[in-house]
Write a protein that holds these residues in place. Structure first.
Motif, PDB file in Angstrom:
ATOM      1  N   VAL A  95       0.837  -1.206   0.000  1.00  0.00           N
ATOM      2  CA  VAL A  95       0.000   0.000   0.000  1.00  0.00           C
ATOM      3  C   VAL A  95       0.875   1.261   0.000  1.00  0.00           C
ATOM      4  N   THR A  96       1.961   1.235   0.762  1.00  0.00           N
ATOM      5  CA  THR A  96       2.834   2.423   0.816  1.00  0.00           C
ATOM      6  C   THR A  96       3.445   2.688  -0.555  1.00  0.00           C
ATOM      7  N   LYS A  97       3.888   1.633  -1.227  1.00  0.00           N
ATOM      8  CA  LYS A  97       4.469   1.826  -2.569  1.00  0.00           C
ATOM      9  C   LYS A  97       3.403   2.301  -3.549  1.00  0.00           C
ATOM     10  N   GLU A  98       2.215   1.719  -3.475  1.00  0.00           N
ATOM     11  CA  GLU A  98       1.123   2.180  -4.343  1.00  0.00           C
ATOM     12  C   GLU A  98       0.818   3.662  -4.096  1.00  0.00           C
ATOM     13  N   SER A  99       0.871   4.067  -2.826  1.00  0.00           N
ATOM     14  CA  SER A  99       0.561   5.471  -2.503  1.00  0.00           C
ATOM     15  C   SER A  99       1.589   6.420  -3.098  1.00  0.00           C
ATOM     16  N   LEU A 100       2.826   5.931  -3.248  1.00  0.00           N
ATOM     17  CA  LEU A 100       3.862   6.748  -3.903  1.00  0.00           C
ATOM     18  C   LEU A 100       3.426   7.080  -5.328  1.00  0.00           C
ATOM     19  N   TYR A 101       2.924   6.084  -6.055  1.00  0.00           N
ATOM     20  CA  TYR A 101       2.499   6.325  -7.444  1.00  0.00           C
ATOM     21  C   TYR A 101       1.212   7.139  -7.509  1.00  0.00           C
ATOM     22  N   VAL A 102       0.337   6.918  -6.533  1.00  0.00           N
ATOM     23  CA  VAL A 102      -0.885   7.723  -6.439  1.00  0.00           C
ATOM     24  C   VAL A 102      -0.508   9.207  -6.290  1.00  0.00           C
ATOM     25  N   GLY A 103       0.529   9.456  -5.488  1.00  0.00           N
ATOM     26  CA  GLY A 103       1.009  10.823  -5.294  1.00  0.00           C
ATOM     27  C   GLY A 103       1.680  11.376  -6.539  1.00  0.00           C
ATOM     28  N   ILE A 104       2.542  10.572  -7.159  1.00  0.00           N
ATOM     29  CA  ILE A 104       3.281  11.025  -8.353  1.00  0.00           C
ATOM     30  C   ILE A 104       2.305  11.418  -9.460  1.00  0.00           C
ATOM     31  N   ARG A 105       1.209  10.645  -9.579  1.00  0.00           N
ATOM     32  CA  ARG A 105       0.190  10.925 -10.613  1.00  0.00           C
ATOM     33  C   ARG A 105      -0.372  12.354 -10.493  1.00  0.00           C
ATOM     34  N   GLU A 106      -0.360  12.915  -9.290  1.00  0.00           N
ATOM     35  CA  GLU A 106      -0.891  14.273  -9.058  1.00  0.00           C
ATOM     36  C   GLU A 106       0.146  15.366  -9.295  1.00  0.00           C
ATOM     37  N   PHE A 107       1.400  14.960  -9.514  1.00  0.00           N
ATOM     38  CA  PHE A 107       2.471  15.941  -9.734  1.00  0.00           C
ATOM     39  C   PHE A 107       2.467  16.350 -11.204  1.00  0.00           C
ATOM     40  N   LYS A 108       1.532  17.215 -11.560  1.00  0.00           N
ATOM     41  CA  LYS A 108       1.394  17.640 -12.950  1.00  0.00           C
ATOM     42  C   LYS A 108       1.088  19.132 -12.994  1.00  0.00           C
ATOM     43  N   LEU A 109       1.244  19.684 -14.185  1.00  0.00           N
ATOM     44  CA  LEU A 109       1.136  21.127 -14.367  1.00  0.00           C
ATOM     45  C   LEU A 109      -0.170  21.665 -13.782  1.00  0.00           C
ATOM     46  N   ASN A 110      -0.045  22.760 -13.038  1.00  0.00           N
ATOM     47  CA  ASN A 110      -1.173  23.491 -12.447  1.00  0.00           C
ATOM     48  C   ASN A 110      -1.806  22.813 -11.237  1.00  0.00           C
ATOM     49  N   ASN A 111      -1.424  21.559 -10.940  1.00  0.00           N
ATOM     50  CA  ASN A 111      -1.803  21.003  -9.643  1.00  0.00           C
ATOM     51  C   ASN A 111      -0.962  21.668  -8.567  1.00  0.00           C
ATOM     52  N   VAL A 171       0.837  21.432  -4.351  1.00  0.00           N
ATOM     53  CA  VAL A 171       1.451  20.549  -3.355  1.00  0.00           C
ATOM     54  C   VAL A 171       0.384  19.769  -2.580  1.00  0.00           C
ATOM     55  N   GLY A 172      -0.702  20.431  -2.236  1.00  0.00           N
ATOM     56  CA  GLY A 172      -1.759  19.784  -1.458  1.00  0.00           C
ATOM     57  C   GLY A 172      -2.440  18.644  -2.200  1.00  0.00           C
ATOM     58  N   ASP A 173      -2.430  18.669  -3.530  1.00  0.00           N
ATOM     59  CA  ASP A 173      -3.064  17.600  -4.309  1.00  0.00           C
ATOM     60  C   ASP A 173      -2.304  16.279  -4.159  1.00  0.00           C
ATOM     61  N   VAL A 174      -0.974  16.372  -4.149  1.00  0.00           N
ATOM     62  CA  VAL A 174      -0.154  15.172  -3.961  1.00  0.00           C
ATOM     63  C   VAL A 174      -0.368  14.631  -2.543  1.00  0.00           C
ATOM     64  N   GLY A 175      -0.266  15.515  -1.554  1.00  0.00           N
ATOM     65  CA  GLY A 175      -0.423  15.098  -0.160  1.00  0.00           C
ATOM     66  C   GLY A 175      -1.801  14.509   0.110  1.00  0.00           C
ATOM     67  N   TYR A 176      -2.808  15.155  -0.429  1.00  0.00           N
ATOM     68  CA  TYR A 176      -4.190  14.685  -0.243  1.00  0.00           C
ATOM     69  C   TYR A 176      -4.348  13.269  -0.792  1.00  0.00           C
ATOM     70  N   ALA A 177      -3.827  13.044  -2.001  1.00  0.00           N
ATOM     71  CA  ALA A 177      -3.988  11.739  -2.654  1.00  0.00           C
ATOM     72  C   ALA A 177      -3.305  10.634  -1.841  1.00  0.00           C
ATOM     73  N   ILE A 178      -2.088  10.908  -1.372  1.00  0.00           N
ATOM     74  CA  ILE A 178      -1.349   9.909  -0.586  1.00  0.00           C
ATOM     75  C   ILE A 178      -2.076   9.639   0.738  1.00  0.00           C
ATOM     76  N   GLN A 179      -2.476  10.711   1.382  1.00  0.00           N
ATOM     77  CA  GLN A 179      -3.153  10.568   2.687  1.00  0.00           C
ATOM     78  C   GLN A 179      -4.443   9.756   2.566  1.00  0.00           C
ATOM     79  N   GLN A 180      -5.285  10.114   1.580  1.00  0.00           N
ATOM     80  CA  GLN A 180      -6.560   9.407   1.411  1.00  0.00           C
ATOM     81  C   GLN A 180      -6.318   7.924   1.160  1.00  0.00           C
ATOM     82  N   TYR A 181      -5.362   7.641   0.293  1.00  0.00           N
ATOM     83  CA  TYR A 181      -5.084   6.256  -0.089  1.00  0.00           C
ATOM     84  C   TYR A 181      -4.651   5.423   1.124  1.00  0.00           C
ATOM     85  N   CYS A 182      -3.766   5.985   1.943  1.00  0.00           N
ATOM     86  CA  CYS A 182      -3.215   5.221   3.080  1.00  0.00           C
ATOM     87  C   CYS A 182      -4.195   5.154   4.247  1.00  0.00           C
ATOM     88  N   GLU A 183      -4.874   6.245   4.507  1.00  0.00           N
ATOM     89  CA  GLU A 183      -5.827   6.235   5.631  1.00  0.00           C
ATOM     90  C   GLU A 183      -7.014   5.319   5.346  1.00  0.00           C
TER      91      GLU A 183
END
Ligand code: MG
Ligand code: MG
Length: 272
Positions: free
Chosen positions: A125-141, A143-155
């Motif tokens: 799950v932790t490794k999957e959350s890394l990719y979930v976060g990376i997917r949000e690292f895109k133009l105009n997103n 910092v909070g979008d990456v953090g939110y995605a990782i947090q939701q996935y793991c929690e």
């Protein structure tokens, strides 16, 4: 201030990142019950120097070794020692290298022999959350979008997301702006721009999110002593999309694992 990189600088950063990737692959070959974290540290230092780079952590903020070695309930920043690894352990290994004035910095959490299904799930799950976060690292997103995605996935799996330690911008310094927390709110924080390079690194606990620091001034452990996992990649924002600079392919090669998890984050096929 965010320091964006040119295409040329991003290629230099890819070189530094891949030196770390290759080093983690060499270390992976040696991980087994009975080996000490200090022995693994020596392998890493030699591998980094053989590639014409210098260890990125050694001496940084006075850290004494090449690798951060954090077994089981240790979250990050553990110091290599003479204790042998034991069947059923997990070991988070974080590695940095400096070449051509740019840092590479990434991490992987390895099983030592057979591990329990519960711990295996934490790693997955932790490794999957890394990719979930990376997917949000895109133009105009942001910092909070990456953090939110990782947090939701793991929690959603009942895990604790460490708050005090975060990912970061990467470049001529090991830690640049912006800070990249593994928790957050959608649409909040600094906006991502072309040429940014960041280290995204979820640190996820099986139990409580709370941590404590040891008297050595480095080692961080979960407050409830339950296991913690840590995976990290280096990612550039190229053509508006996340482009992986690091790879776990050397690790998978060493461990005999087949994976296409990185393919969506690479514009060209990686030739090892
Ligand atoms: Mg790291
Ligand atoms: Mg890092």
């Amino acid at each position: 201030m965010i320091k964006v990189k040119t295409r040329e600088e991003i290629e230099l950063m890819r070189e530094s990142a891949l030196i770390v990737s290759k080093t983690l692959g060499e270390v992976a070959k040696a991980i087994k019950p009975g080996v000490t974290t200090l022995q693994l540290d020596k392998i890493a230092e030699e591998c980094i120097r053989d590639q014409g780079a210098v260890p990125g952590f050694l001496g940084l903020y006075d850290f004494p070794n090449t690798l951060c070695m954090s077994p089981n309930s240790q979250v990050v920043h553990g110091i290599p020692n003479n204790d042998p690894l034991v069947e059923g352990d997990i070991i988070s290994i974080d590695c940095g290298a400096l070449k051509n004035g740019f840092y590479g910095d990434h991490a992987y959490t390895f099983p030592v022999g057979d591990i329990s299904p519960e711990v295996e799930k934490l790693l997955k799950v932790t490794k999957e959350s890394l990719y979930v976060g990376i997917r949000e690292f895109k133009l105009n997103n942001r910092v909070g979008d990456v953090g939110y995605a990782i947090q939701q996935y793991c929690e959603a799996h009942g895990y604790g997301v460490v708050r005090e330690l975060v990912g970061h911008g990467l470049g001529e310094k090991m830690h640049e702006d912006p800070e990249m927390p593994n928790y957050g709110r959608r649409g909040r924080g600094k906006k991502f721009i072309e040429g940014m390079v960041v280290a995204i690194e979820p640190m996820i606990n099986m139990g409580t999110q709370r941590i404590r620091q040891h008297r050595d001034g480095w080692t961080i452990t979960t407050l409830d002593n339950l296991p913690s996992a840590h995976f990290e990649h280096n990612v550039a924002l190229v053509d508006g999309k996340p482009e992986l600079l690091s790879t776990f392919a050397y690790i998978y090669d060493a461990l005999g694992i087949k994976s296409d998890e990185e393919d969506e984050f690479r514009q060209e096929v990686l030739v090892l």
